[in-house]
Design an enzyme around this catalytic site. Sequence first.
Site, PDB file in Angstrom:
ATOM      1  N   ARG A  42       0.864  -0.947  -0.155  1.00 51.98           N
ATOM      2  CA  ARG A  42      -0.119  -0.021  -0.020  1.00 51.98           C
ATOM      3  C   ARG A  42       0.854   1.269   0.039  1.00 51.98           C
ATOM      4  O   ARG A  42       1.662   1.578   0.965  1.00 51.98           O
ATOM      5  CB  ARG A  42      -0.944   0.144   1.122  1.00 51.98           C
ATOM      6  N   SER A 111     -12.594  -4.552  -0.044  1.00 50.38           N
ATOM      7  CA  SER A 111     -12.922  -4.132   1.370  1.00 50.38           C
ATOM      8  C   SER A 111     -14.403  -3.677   1.508  1.00 50.38           C
ATOM      9  O   SER A 111     -15.081  -3.225   0.537  1.00 50.38           O
ATOM     10  CB  SER A 111     -12.276  -2.590   1.590  1.00 50.38           C
ATOM     11  N   LYS A 140      -6.628   4.298  10.094  1.00 49.82           N
ATOM     12  CA  LYS A 140      -7.576   5.081   9.511  1.00 49.82           C
ATOM     13  C   LYS A 140      -8.568   5.703  10.467  1.00 49.82           C
ATOM     14  O   LYS A 140      -9.404   5.054  10.946  1.00 49.82           O
ATOM     15  CB  LYS A 140      -8.455   4.226   8.456  1.00 49.82           C
TER      16      LYS A 140
END
Length: 219
Positions: A42, A111, A140
């Site tokens: 990522r 997701s 997050k």
Amino acid sequence: MKVDKKDMLLYAVTDRAWTGNQTLIEQVEEALKGGVTFVQLREKALDYDSFLQEALEIKKLTDTYKVPFVINDNVEIALASGADGVHVGQEDLPVATVRSMIGLDKILGVSTQTVEQAIEAEQSGADYLGVGSVFPTGTKHDATPMTFKMVQDICQAVSIPVVAIGGINETNIHELNGSGVDGVAVVSAIFAKPDIARSCKVLRDLSTKMTQEKERLPK
């Protein structure tokens, strides 16, 4: 290529925020030595060439350890690097569109936070689901933790593998016992640790026990 639920056991998601004295490549290799079963790269800020070079290097490592490797969000990098697939969120391209771009042989992870999203993702071509955030997470900040029942309902609604993500660590992983998830996806619980390989060994053992606690109920 399709995903086995055993590939979900310990799913590592990279984050260069904790590279410190090591390179991201070195950290990933330590995680592989420790027993991670899946790697997702990522990157949110790297330029194309740097991202691609990094992906190519990690692909060599994951091939050596025979571990599936996907790219977060970026289909172009996934295809150019020869990665095993791509993982997308609800705000990214539609699942069916991504599937048409990468073909049938690549892995597609999605997701999800609701049963409806999970069912739609499976019907649109997802090979596995990432479900979360299951706990509060610093990765997050706007993520609202899901309830145990929400996770369980998603696992019972689909037939593809499910990996839980979000704030999971050595001390709370047992709270997922009986949820039906096939493993855990972790970021800081691996890459923020001083001994990455050891942390992976511990987490893999705990994930194995957690997933064996109770089999997923029939669909």
